[in-house]
Design an enzyme around this catalytic site. Structure first.
Site, PDB file in Angstrom:
ATOM      1  N   CYS A 113      -2.294  -3.040  -3.751  1.00 38.17           N
ATOM      2  CA  CYS A 113      -3.602  -2.875  -3.112  1.00 38.17           C
ATOM      3  C   CYS A 113      -4.587  -2.293  -4.117  1.00 38.17           C
ATOM      4  CB  CYS A 113      -3.449  -1.941  -1.924  1.00 38.17           C
ATOM      5  SG  CYS A 113      -5.012  -1.443  -1.192  1.00 38.17           S
ATOM      6  N   CYS A 141      -5.699   1.680  -2.701  1.00 37.40           N
ATOM      7  CA  CYS A 141      -4.830   2.856  -2.864  1.00 37.40           C
ATOM      8  C   CYS A 141      -3.999   2.787  -4.142  1.00 37.40           C
ATOM      9  CB  CYS A 141      -3.930   3.020  -1.645  1.00 37.40           C
ATOM     10  SG  CYS A 141      -2.780   1.660  -1.407  1.00 37.40           S
ATOM     11  N   CYS A 153      -3.121   4.896   2.457  1.00 39.13           N
ATOM     12  CA  CYS A 153      -4.234   3.993   2.134  1.00 39.13           C
ATOM     13  C   CYS A 153      -5.297   4.042   3.231  1.00 39.13           C
ATOM     14  CB  CYS A 153      -3.722   2.567   1.985  1.00 39.13           C
ATOM     15  SG  CYS A 153      -5.033   1.418   1.512  1.00 39.13           S
ATOM     16  N   CYS A 193       0.831  -1.209   0.000  1.00 42.53           N
ATOM     17  CA  CYS A 193       0.000   0.000   0.000  1.00 42.53           C
ATOM     18  C   CYS A 193       0.859   1.251   0.000  1.00 42.53           C
ATOM     19  CB  CYS A 193      -0.867   0.054   1.260  1.00 42.53           C
ATOM     20  SG  CYS A 193      -2.234  -1.098   1.255  1.00 42.53           S
TER      21      CYS A 193
END
Ligand SMILES: [Zn+2]
Length: 373
Positions: A89, A92, A62, A58
């Site tokens: 991810c 994000c 995030c 991330c």
């Protein structure tokens, strides 16, 4: 560690990363963890965070629930997190820079996300209504690495995620349904082969990851010695692994042994500039001609280079520069059999399985260090 993905708006074709040590590249772990909890936008682009429990990486900002401190691993670039076995991810989108990627690039990422074990070649892209050459060009322009390299890194990343876990009995884990809903099992089996029930570890090739300033490497060894040492995004790596597995008639499981311990220690010392020569039990698999060429490569001093023709003369086959080139290219013991020290007669670096930028960095590193040692 290195930055492969250009962070600026001008993605160079093959931007050479910097070798460590250039001072700490990341803030302290405590500082980053605090920034993570605070979703501090000031740290956007400074670090990426891998979550060990989910295998996802991330941005610091995030909005997903924040992991516990003991479950995070920090990276300086999205590429390093990717090569560390983490997947981007979906909240994000840490692979995306601003502005948003071209639509075709987004489609490619989604397709790989849906099934990381697939290989999307030109035919598949055409079937999706995507022009392959446009897709290749746009992906590379946006991320600074090819779509093929991205797919390889995703497949091997998943497999290496398991190598990192280091559990000796992979079969039990797979039978236990670990991540059974995802493509993980297929990805691992495709790369490393299926361990037979009750296989003893000493019959196997053991696989271990080794992190270097030029990216993650994979090392394979058995009781005879080191069989493979390659950068995980090397062109053709999965094919080489499959070939090795077939020729040795064995399976690959995560683990380590004295040869792999020594390899990890010496690779670390090599990049730290403490030594350039390796003293390891090597067990390369190849024809007698390949073995002669590889032995000749081993005699090139660190900091020096040879041409293909010079190596051909040395192995008693003057004029066989092309055959030497092929034997050179089929070396799968990177660094320790220094095929990167062979260059074209006109001084051009020519090809390298791990990328010409790595060859250049290795030669520069060796030149600088050999003056000091
Ligand atoms: Zn996220």
């Amino acid at each position: 560690m290195i930055r492969i993905l250009p962070s600026s708006a001008s993605p160079a074709a093959e931007r050479p990363p910097r070798l460590a040590p250039a001072g700490p590249r990341l803030p302290s772990g405590r500082q980053m963890y605090r920034a993570l909890l605070a979703r501090d936008p000031a740290y956007e682009g400074v670090f990426y965070v891998g979550v060990k429990t989910t295998g996802i990486f991330c941005r610091p900002t995030c909005r997903a629930r924040k992991p516990r401190a003991e479950n995070v691993e920090f990276f300086a670039s999205a590429s390093e997190a990717l090569h560390g076995g983490y997947r981007p991810c979906r909240l994000c989108r840490p692979m995306d820079r601003v502005p948003a990627p071209p639509a075709v690039v987004t489609r490619l990422l989604r397709a790989v996300d849906a099934d990381p074990s697939i290989r999307l070649g030109d035919k598949n892209l055409a079937a999706m209504g995507i022009d392959p050459s446009t897709a290749r060009r746009q992906f590379r322009a946006y991320y600074g690495l090819t779509f093929q390299a991205y797919q390889r890194a995703r497949r091997l990343g998943r497999a290496l995620h398991e190598v990192r876990a280091g559990r000796p009995v992979l079969a039990a884990q797979l039978d236990g349904g670990w991540e059974s809903t995802s493509g993980f099992r297929e990805a691992f089996l495709r790369v490393f082969g299926k361990p037979p029930r009750g296989a003893r570890t000493d019959d196997c090739l053991l696989a271990r990851r080794i992190d270097t300033p030029l990216g993650r490497m994979l090392a394979l060894a058995d009781g005879r010695g080191l069989r493979l040492l390659e950068f995980v995004d090397r062109r053709g790596l999965e094919r080489e692994i499959a070939q090795l597995r077939r020729r040795l008639g064995c399976v690959i499981v995560p683990g380590t042994n004295p040869a792999l311990d020594a390899t990890a220690a010496q690779v670390r010392a090599y990049f730290a500039g403490e030594r350039l020569a390796f003293d390891l039990p090597l067990a390369p698999v190849g024809s007698p001609f390949q073995q002669r060429v590889w032995a000749a490569l081993g005699r090139i001093a660190p900091g020096a280079t040879r041409s293909y023709a010079e190596i051909a003369a040395e192995v008693g086959r003057p004029g066989a520069a092309r055959a030497v080139g092929r034997a050179n290219g089929s070396n799968i013991l990177s660094l320790v059999i220094p095929c990167h020290r062979v260059i074209a007669a006109d001084g051009a670096l020519s090809g390298y399985g791990g990328g010409v930028w790595r060859k250049r960095r290795l030669l520069e590193h060796e030149k600088a260090v050999s003056c000091k040692l």
